[in-house]
Scaffold this active site. Structure first.
Site, short mmCIF file in Angstrom:
data_model
loop_
_atom_site.label_atom_id
_atom_site.label_comp_id
_atom_site.label_asym_id
_atom_site.label_seq_id
_atom_site.Cartn_x
_atom_site.Cartn_y
_atom_site.Cartn_z
N ASN A 143 0.84 -1.20 0.00
CA ASN A 143 0.00 0.00 0.00
C ASN A 143 0.87 1.25 0.00
OD1 ASN A 143 -2.57 0.95 -0.26
ND2 ASN A 143 -3.19 0.58 1.85
N HIS A 145 -10.08 3.60 7.26
CA HIS A 145 -10.50 2.27 6.82
C HIS A 145 -11.94 1.96 7.22
CE1 HIS A 145 -6.23 1.32 5.99
NE2 HIS A 145 -6.72 0.36 5.23
#
EC number: 2.3.1.-
Length: 458
Positions: A309, A345
């Site tokens: 990521n 998230h």
């Protein structure tokens, strides 16, 4: 005659029934069921693969064309993908993009615009999480919206930096600072770019504008030679997808969300161009979100974090961590950055637990590395060549064991699920790393001679 007509009518009805049945068999829902996935997951995969023909069309028909045509193409294709996946719920992204444009225009290059953007965009995303959350991983409009949220916050910060004296900015801030005034069409094209709208990766407005203006090229005046690098990245994504399919008895949708596909689209358009190596070879890793070899082989937790990521982590470092420098405490800045990532998230407690463990593990790993480096005895042991494979095996075992421990909470979302798992193994990971956190400083004090500490201070 009547009998004949009735017979013809019956034939038509029967044929219609057969056709309807055929279309049902060909429906996405039926196809998804046969593949063992949900319809939403199948729509997502189709949308990601659609990026490749879109990129080829752009390369052959729009490269070096008027910029407004390119922005229109990116906006239209992105909106089409949004509608295909989420229907009328595409209004969420459209609303936030338009309001963000108005914030930039009405508030200008001010800290008020930055704070308003941050609060509004994060509040909208968190509200979306709150009203749509379930106990499972669902593919819904909040998935691409979390990507969009980072884009729009970054856009506001870069626009703010563009109004400052260039000498007051760091070299990194100078690179991303927006000097011009983006139009609504430019903001829409940047936001809806088909190669990154659904699952990323992140890139700046300046980088996007270089793509539109035909500057991301390896040979001046030519279309980028990016087909082979794009196919390599696509092949890598397919390799992992097939590997998971063959090795896992139950394929979960998160395995299908590998960003290697979208990275390939970004490379194909030219967005992945990242200058040249020392030998003059073009680099196509500007949108690379994963360093596969490092991820698979590095035995340290920080290595895994650095290799996965990548663009999201770089975004957080650039716009959150480094902007908290005024706090004067690196650990506090890192902790707040991870808290932001956890909230970004979602609202599930599992995200908070996962990033809390990351914070703890990274601190302990740094303590251990500093101990080995500064202790004469341990540094000599670590330098013994014949023992290197053994050290690697031990490190990698600890690494993957507790990486899985940390990710358990992330994957199980809700407190009742992850708590049940952790209780069953007596919170082994928490106890192990919390113990090391308090024990290692005493070991460091005992094993590092005073002269080594004084030398470090000098």
């Amino acid at each position: 005659m009547a009998s004949s007509a009735e017979g013809d009518e019956g034939t038509v009805v029967a044929l219609a029934g057969v056709l309807q049945s055929g279309f049902q068999e060909l429906s996405l829902n039926k196809l998804a069921t046969s593949l063992g996935a949900s319809e939403q997951a199948l729509r997502l995969i189709i949308s990601i693969f659609l990026g490749y023909p879109f990129a080829l069309f752009y390369r052959h028909y729009l490269f070096y064309k008027e910029t407004y045509l390119i922005h229109l193409f990116h906006t239209f294709t992105g909106l089409s993908i949004a509608y295909f996946n989420f229907g009328n719920q595409l209004y969420h992204s459209l609303l936030c993009i338009v309001l963000q444009f108005l914030i930039l225009r009405l508030m200008g290059r001010t800290i008020t615009a930055v704070l308003t953007t941050f609060c509004f965009q994060m509040a909208y995303l968190l509200a979306g999480y709150y009203y749509t959350a379930t106990g499972n991983y669902d593919i819904k409009w909040t998935m691409p919206h979390c990507v969009l949220t980072l884009k729009l916050i970054g856009l506001a910060v870069d626009y703010f930096d563009g109004g400052k004296d260039q000498n007051s900015l760091s070299s990194e801030q100078q690179k991303y600072a927006i000097r011009g005034v983006p139009s609504l069409l430019e903001v829409a094209g940047f936001s809806y770019f088909y190669g990154a709208f659904l699952v990323g990766p992140q890139f700046s407005m300046n980088h996007y504008m270089k793509l539109v203006q035909g500057e991301l090229i390896d040979i001046p005046g030519k279309i980028p030679n990016s087909i082979i690098p794009a196919l390599k990245r696509l092949s890598l994504g397919l390799f992992y997808l097939v590997g998971y399919t063959l090795l896992s008895p139950h394929i979960t949708e998160d395995y299908l969300l590998t960003e290697d596909y979208d990275e390939g689209v970004c490379i194909l358009t030219g967005l992945g161009f990242n200058g040249f190596e020392e030998k003059g070879k073009a680099k196509w890793d500007a949108c690379a979100n994963m360093k596969v070899w490092l991820f698979e082989t590095n035995p340290r937790f920080t290595g895994t974090i650095a290799s996965f990521n990548i663009n999201t982590n770089a975004w957080v470092a650039r716009y959150i961590f480094k902007r908290l420098k005024f706090l004067g405490n690196k650990e506090l800045s890192q902790g707040l950055s991870l808290l932001f990532l956890a909230l970004w998230h979602g609202l599930h407690s599992g995200y908070l637990v996962c990033f809390q463990m990351e914070f703890l593990i990274v601190i302990v790993e740094r303590q251990a590395a500093r101990l080995i480096q500064e202790s004469p005895t341990l540094s000599k042991l670590a330098a013994i060549t014949v023992l290197q494979p053994f050290y690697y095996l031990v490190q990698q075992t600890i690494h993957w064991l507790f990486m899985g421990y940390s990710m358990t909470a992330f994957c199980l979302f809700t407190w009742d699920k992850w708590l049940k798992v952790y209780k069953s193994i007596y919170f082994l990971g928490h106890i192990f790393f919390l113990s090391l956190l308090f024990i290692l400083p005493y070991i460091h004090k005992a094993m590092v001679p005073r002269k080594e500490k004084l030398k470090k201070m000098e």
